[in-house]
Design a protein around this motif. Structure first.
Motif, PDB file in Angstrom:
ATOM      1  N   SER A 297       0.544  -0.993   0.051  1.00 24.83           N
ATOM      2  CA  SER A 297      -0.309  -0.230  -0.160  1.00 24.83           C
ATOM      3  C   SER A 297       0.724   0.918  -0.372  1.00 24.83           C
ATOM      4  CB  SER A 297      -0.736  -0.510   1.144  1.00 24.83           C
ATOM      5  OG  SER A 297      -1.576  -1.430   1.017  1.00 24.83           O
ATOM      6  N   GLY A 298       2.004   1.635   0.995  1.00 25.37           N
ATOM      7  CA  GLY A 298       3.157   2.574   0.690  1.00 25.37           C
ATOM      8  C   GLY A 298       3.330   2.591  -0.427  1.00 25.37           C
ATOM      9  N   PHE A 299       3.750   1.613  -1.524  1.00 22.31           N
ATOM     10  CA  PHE A 299       4.576   1.562  -2.790  1.00 22.31           C
ATOM     11  C   PHE A 299       3.379   1.994  -3.521  1.00 22.31           C
ATOM     12  CE2 PHE A 299       3.981  -0.722  -6.724  1.00 22.31           C
ATOM     13  CZ  PHE A 299       4.970  -0.170  -7.678  1.00 22.31           C
ATOM     14  N   VAL A 300       2.243   1.869  -3.559  1.00 18.64           N
ATOM     15  CA  VAL A 300       0.881   2.498  -4.581  1.00 18.64           C
ATOM     16  C   VAL A 300       1.066   4.362  -3.962  1.00 18.64           C
ATOM     17  CG1 VAL A 300      -1.875   2.749  -4.695  1.00 18.64           C
ATOM     18  CG2 VAL A 300      -0.298   0.240  -4.577  1.00 18.64           C
ATOM     19  N   LYS A 301       0.174   3.775  -2.825  1.00 20.69           N
ATOM     20  CA  LYS A 301       0.595   5.481  -2.286  1.00 20.69           C
ATOM     21  C   LYS A 301       1.387   6.773  -2.402  1.00 20.69           C
ATOM     22  CE  LYS A 301      -1.994   4.365   2.058  1.00 20.69           C
ATOM     23  NZ  LYS A 301      -1.822   3.987   3.114  1.00 20.69           N
ATOM     24  N   GLY A 302       3.289   6.321  -2.453  1.00 21.91           N
ATOM     25  CA  GLY A 302       3.762   7.025  -2.495  1.00 21.91           C
ATOM     26  C   GLY A 302       3.865   7.421  -4.438  1.00 21.91           C
ATOM     27  N   CYS A 303       3.409   6.193  -5.067  1.00 26.92           N
ATOM     28  CA  CYS A 303       3.599   6.528  -6.383  1.00 26.92           C
ATOM     29  C   CYS A 303       2.148   7.570  -6.679  1.00 26.92           C
ATOM     30  CB  CYS A 303       2.267   5.456  -7.699  1.00 26.92           C
ATOM     31  SG  CYS A 303       2.561   4.962  -8.349  1.00 26.92           S
ATOM     32  N   VAL A 304       1.060   8.088  -6.052  1.00 23.29           N
ATOM     33  CA  VAL A 304      -0.286   9.024  -6.162  1.00 23.29           C
ATOM     34  C   VAL A 304       0.752   9.916  -5.784  1.00 23.29           C
ATOM     35  CG1 VAL A 304      -2.063   9.252  -5.737  1.00 23.29           C
ATOM     36  CG2 VAL A 304      -2.236   6.747  -6.311  1.00 23.29           C
ATOM     37  N   ALA A 305       1.461  10.054  -4.185  1.00 20.41           N
ATOM     38  CA  ALA A 305       1.261  10.808  -3.734  1.00 20.41           C
ATOM     39  C   ALA A 305       3.086  11.936  -4.865  1.00 20.41           C
ATOM     40  CB  ALA A 305       2.335  11.033  -2.408  1.00 20.41           C
ATOM     41  N   ALA A 306       3.715  11.290  -6.211  1.00 27.44           N
ATOM     42  CA  ALA A 306       4.652  11.766  -6.919  1.00 27.44           C
ATOM     43  C   ALA A 306       4.920  11.132  -8.421  1.00 27.44           C
ATOM     44  CB  ALA A 306       5.623  11.205  -6.076  1.00 27.44           C
ATOM     45  N   PRO A 307       3.613  11.215  -8.815  1.00 26.86           N
ATOM     46  CA  PRO A 307       2.672  10.920  -9.912  1.00 26.86           C
ATOM     47  C   PRO A 307       4.077  11.238 -10.719  1.00 26.86           C
ATOM     48  CG  PRO A 307       1.989  13.197  -9.470  1.00 26.86           C
ATOM     49  CD  PRO A 307       2.375  12.486  -8.449  1.00 26.86           C
ATOM     50  N   GLU A 308       4.713  12.548 -10.865  1.00 25.05           N
ATOM     51  CA  GLU A 308       6.193  12.583 -11.671  1.00 25.05           C
ATOM     52  C   GLU A 308       6.779  11.496 -12.145  1.00 25.05           C
ATOM     53  OE1 GLU A 308       5.170  14.045  -9.124  1.00 25.05           O
ATOM     54  OE2 GLU A 308       6.845  14.149  -8.163  1.00 25.05           O
ATOM     55  N   ALA A 309       7.129  10.793 -10.839  1.00 23.16           N
ATOM     56  CA  ALA A 309       8.268   9.578 -10.351  1.00 23.16           C
ATOM     57  C   ALA A 309       7.552   8.419 -11.121  1.00 23.16           C
ATOM     58  CB  ALA A 309       8.996   9.800  -8.743  1.00 23.16           C
ATOM     59  N   CYS A 310       6.527   8.563 -10.724  1.00 20.39           N
ATOM     60  CA  CYS A 310       5.642   6.514 -11.124  1.00 20.39           C
ATOM     61  C   CYS A 310       4.255   6.992 -12.160  1.00 20.39           C
ATOM     62  CB  CYS A 310       5.367   7.470 -10.040  1.00 20.39           C
ATOM     63  SG  CYS A 310       4.010   4.918  -9.854  1.00 20.39           S
ATOM     64  N   ALA A 311       5.018   6.074 -13.451  1.00 24.55           N
ATOM     65  CA  ALA A 311       3.968   5.759 -14.419  1.00 24.55           C
ATOM     66  C   ALA A 311       2.851   5.487 -14.171  1.00 24.55           C
ATOM     67  CB  ALA A 311       5.251   5.191 -15.246  1.00 24.55           C
ATOM     68  N   LEU A 312       2.489   4.593 -13.296  1.00 25.30           N
ATOM     69  CA  LEU A 312       1.229   4.144 -13.051  1.00 25.30           C
ATOM     70  C   LEU A 312       0.113   5.235 -12.363  1.00 25.30           C
ATOM     71  CD1 LEU A 312       1.851   1.021 -10.667  1.00 25.30           C
ATOM     72  CD2 LEU A 312       1.290   1.035 -12.803  1.00 25.30           C
ATOM     73  N   ALA A 313       0.648   6.685 -11.725  1.00 28.45           N
ATOM     74  CA  ALA A 313      -0.117   7.673 -11.651  1.00 28.45           C
ATOM     75  C   ALA A 313      -0.714   8.070 -12.302  1.00 28.45           C
ATOM     76  CB  ALA A 313       0.981   7.941 -10.469  1.00 28.45           C
ATOM     77  N   GLY A 314      -1.618   8.135 -14.045  1.00 30.46           N
ATOM     78  CA  GLY A 314      -2.097   8.583 -14.881  1.00 30.46           C
ATOM     79  C   GLY A 314      -3.482   8.546 -14.291  1.00 30.46           C
ATOM     80  N   ASN A 315      -3.701   9.750 -15.118  1.00 26.48           N
ATOM     81  CA  ASN A 315      -5.986   9.936 -14.847  1.00 26.48           C
ATOM     82  C   ASN A 315      -6.136   9.960 -13.732  1.00 26.48           C
ATOM     83  OD1 ASN A 315      -5.552   8.902 -18.480  1.00 26.48           O
ATOM     84  ND2 ASN A 315      -5.605   6.661 -17.332  1.00 26.48           N
ATOM     85  N   ASN A 316      -5.440  10.797 -12.629  1.00 22.17           N
ATOM     86  CA  ASN A 316      -5.922  11.363 -11.691  1.00 22.17           C
ATOM     87  C   ASN A 316      -6.346  10.383 -11.159  1.00 22.17           C
ATOM     88  OD1 ASN A 316      -6.697  13.290  -9.809  1.00 22.17           O
ATOM     89  ND2 ASN A 316      -8.465  14.103 -10.897  1.00 22.17           N
ATOM     90  N   VAL A 317      -5.577   9.012 -10.875  1.00 28.10           N
ATOM     91  CA  VAL A 317      -6.251   7.566  -9.999  1.00 28.10           C
ATOM     92  C   VAL A 317      -5.651   7.770  -8.705  1.00 28.10           C
ATOM     93  CG1 VAL A 317      -3.387   6.731 -10.135  1.00 28.10           C
ATOM     94  CG2 VAL A 317      -6.248   5.295 -10.435  1.00 28.10           C
ATOM     95  N   THR A 318      -6.590   7.334  -7.708  1.00 33.64           N
ATOM     96  CA  THR A 318      -7.099   7.819  -6.463  1.00 33.64           C
ATOM     97  C   THR A 318      -5.949   5.725  -6.002  1.00 33.64           C
ATOM     98  OG1 THR A 318      -8.123   6.288  -5.554  1.00 33.64           O
ATOM     99  CG2 THR A 318      -8.466   8.448  -5.931  1.00 33.64           C
ATOM    100  N   ALA A 319      -4.879   5.883  -4.212  1.00 36.76           N
ATOM    101  CA  ALA A 319      -4.484   5.213  -3.955  1.00 36.76           C
ATOM    102  C   ALA A 319      -5.250   3.986  -4.495  1.00 36.76           C
ATOM    103  CB  ALA A 319      -3.327   5.715  -2.560  1.00 36.76           C
TER     104      ALA A 319
END
Ligand SMILES: *[C@@H]1O[C@H](CO)[C@@H](O)[C@H](O)[C@H]1NC(C)=O
Ligand SMILES: *[C@@H]1O[C@H](CO)[C@@H](O)[C@H](O)[C@H]1NC(C)=O
Ligand SMILES: *[C@@H]1O[C@H](CO)[C@@H](O)[C@H](O)[C@H]1NC(C)=O
Ligand SMILES: *[C@@H]1O[C@H](CO)[C@@H](O)[C@H](O)[C@H]1NC(C)=O
Ligand SMILES: *[C@@H]1O[C@H](CO)[C@@H](O)[C@H](O)[C@H]1NC(C)=O
Ligand SMILES: *[C@@H]1O[C@H](CO)[C@@H](O)[C@H](O)[C@H]1NC(C)=O
Ligand SMILES: *[C@@H]1O[C@H](CO)[C@@H](O)[C@H](O)[C@H]1NC(C)=O
Ligand SMILES: *[C@@H]1O[C@H](CO)[C@@H](O)[C@H](O)[C@H]1NC(C)=O
Length: 472
Positions: free
Chosen positions: A259-281
């Motif tokens: 879950s921490g990996f996912v939250k970190g991703c959503v919090a730093a979309p510029e560093a995380c390819a998965l975080a597009g489209n305004n997705v929530t954690a």
């Protein structure tokens, strides 16, 4: 005068006959010549130490050779040595020391020689292997599911293969397979302390162990409490479960790390390819679990690799250890979701390169021999499997080990059988991360409870506490 007498007495002890009837001998350190170690920076010394083959056979003079490496202190007047163990059981301790030497010298201030050795059961010291060659090994292990929940037949397949594996390992190691347990390795550690104590001033163990190295550390501390100098156990294994249970506590925080990996991703979309489209954690986490479930029935080929439930789950689990690699994991998972092979390549090469095929055998030989529970039917295991599965979505990586160890036929000749309630000569430092996927804080607290005077250093971070030293 008093000092001088102490000095003479200690030297006499160091040269005395060790348990098992073998004279403790000093180590003749030389520049390493083996290809893996000879060009290391800082330079490494190599040495061998003969120790009793079987500490329980007091009449035998048979010995076995431990292979050691040493990184010399940078200080001209070092304060003795620190012995390291990097986990597993069965990790290549000498090779890990070679890789990490410069960091560990910095971390220890240069005031100590740093020593590590390949433990018995691994590499050149009573190596525990069960197959005659890599082809036989590959054939035997090819169809064994990695994860117990990869299909509704996987658990049974793991169990049956575990029985076959235990039989093969027994046949291949029936003469020495009971001489590689952790209690003997703990005695080996103290033989090394005796051997390096040439000045008679350093007869206490200084030690830093990671992961399984904490199990070894707790065992040495419990067996030789009055000989503990500065001891650090870092990323802790619950020793009660290791010896007498099924290692389910390991997975206490694994899902929180994911879950921490996912939250970190959503919090730093510029560093995380998965975080597009305004997705929530929460949405992203669900879509990743959905991806795994989809791949269970619809594996695909990408980057010249079969991408299925087990490969992806295994990649996620192994990279949860090391937050430094989380952006790479995110890119790889995005590549799978969008069928973009180039995004996946780095992840494939990272995960694919990390496993020596012998490591499972070294691990099984040491760990299953140390463990006391055995079973003859899968049904006897089901309550423990159920408990395991309750702990985490990733814990079914452990069920294969259930199949090995329950069927194991080589008991370690000596096991530490006490309760880990000891007062050590100096207090032990116990280190744990708040969110650790495999050596949780709960285990650090558990061990510390028994080691009188010990303190727990809680690092409020993700991954294994030693991830700063991981090479991925
Ligand atoms: C240690 O023993 C091994 C195996 O006997 C030998 O190949 C190696 O040269 C020895 N190393 C040292 C430093 O003496
Ligand atoms: C060990 O040696 C002692 C004395 O030599 C002897 O009495 C004893 O039977 C031996 N024990 C074993 C297990 O061989
Ligand atoms: C050795 O230990 C003493 C006492 O703790 C300390 O004062 C000294 O700086 C240490 N020396 C080195 C080289 O670390
Ligand atoms: C142990 O292994 C040896 C050599 O492979 C074999 O001759 C012997 O029968 C085995 N002993 C047992 C009890 O299986
Ligand atoms: C993202 O979601 C928030 C909250 O649902 C919304 O206010 C915002 O407009 C969305 N942004 C984009 C770019 O869709
Ligand atoms: C695949 O990923 C790479 C790296 O992010 C990107 O440059 C490329 O455009 C992607 N290819 C496709 C077909 O989307
Ligand atoms: C596993 O993942 C699901 C989401 O798919 C979650 O609801 C569940 O709590 C997780 N943990 C366990 C132990 O199954
Ligand atoms: C430590 O863990 C073991 C095994 O789970 C458990 O039985 C024991 O009660 C724990 N001890 C403490 C002090 O929590």
């Amino acid at each position: 005068m008093m000092l001088r007498q102490t000095f003479v007495f200690s030297v006499a002890l160091a040269g005395a006959t060790a348990p098992g009837g073998v004279a403790a001998n000093p180590i003749h350190w030389q520049p390493c010549v083996e290809p893996d170690f000879r060009n290391s920076t800082p330079p490494l010394s190599c040495g061998n130490l003969s120790v009793p083959l079987d500490y329980t056979d007091l009449n035998s003079t048979a010995t076995v050779v431990l292979q050691l490496v040493k990184v010399s202190a940078t200080s001209p007047a070092p304060n003795g040595s620190i012995i390291f163990n990097f986990g597993g059981p069965g990790e290549p301790d000498r090779a890990n020391m070679a890789e990490l030497a410069s960091y560990l010298l910095l971390a220890t201030g240069g005031g100590h020689d740093l020593i590590s050795f390949d433990t018995r059961g691994t590499y050149n010291t009573l190596p525990f292997t069960c197959y005659t060659d890599d082809v036989t090994r590959a054939v035997a292990t090819y169809s064994v599911p990695t994860f117990g929940r990869s299909s509704d037949t996987a658990l049974g397949a793991q169990w049956a293969n575990g029985e076959l594996f235990a039989d093969r390992c027994y046949a291949a190691n029936n003469l020495t397979g009971s001489l590689i347990g952790t209690a003997f390795t703990a005695r080996d550690v103290m033989q090394i302390v005796d051997a390096v104590n040439e000045d008679g001033q350093h007869d206490l163990l200084n030690y830093w162990g990671f992961s399984y190295g904490t199990l070894l550390g707790a065992t040495v501390a419990a067996m030789f409490p009055d000989r503990m100098g500065r001891v650090v156990i870092d990323g802790v294994v619950n020793p009660f479960e290791y010896y007498h249970g099924y290692d389910v506590e390991k997975y206490t925080d694994t899902d929180k790390v994911f879950s921490g990996f996912v939250k970190g991703c959503v919090a730093a979309p510029e560093a995380c390819a998965l975080a597009g489209n305004n997705v929530t954690a929460a949405q992203l986490e669900k879509s990743l679990y959905d991806l795994l479930e989809h791949l269970k029935y619809n594996p695909l080929v990408l980057a010249s690799t079969v991408i299925d439930y087990s490969t992806v789950k295994g990649a996620i689990f192994s990279i949860l250890y090391s937050p430094y690699s989380w952006p790479l994991l995110a890119t790889g998972l995005h590549g799978i979701m969008t069928r973009n092979a180039s995004e996946l390549l780095e992840l494939v090469s990272l995960v694919g390169s990390s496993s020596d095929p012998l490591l499972n055998e070294y691990l099984a030989g040491i760990q299953c021999g140390d463990k006391t529970p055995r079973a003859s039917e899968l049904t006897e295991m089901l309550p423990f499997v159920n408990d395991l599965y309750q702990r985490s979505n990733f814990s079914d990586i452990q069920s294969a080990v259930f199949g090995w160890c329950a069927n194991w036929r080589l008991d370690a000749k000596e096991r530490y059988s006490g309760d880990f309630q000891v007062k050590t000569q100096n207090p032990v430092l116990v280190i744990g991360n708040t969110y650790d996927p495999v050596t949780p804080l709960a285990s650090a607290l558990n061990v510390s409870h028994g080691l009188e005077g010990s303190v727990v250093l809680q690092h409020n971070g993700y991954g294994v506490s030693f991830s700063v030293f991981l090479l991925y």
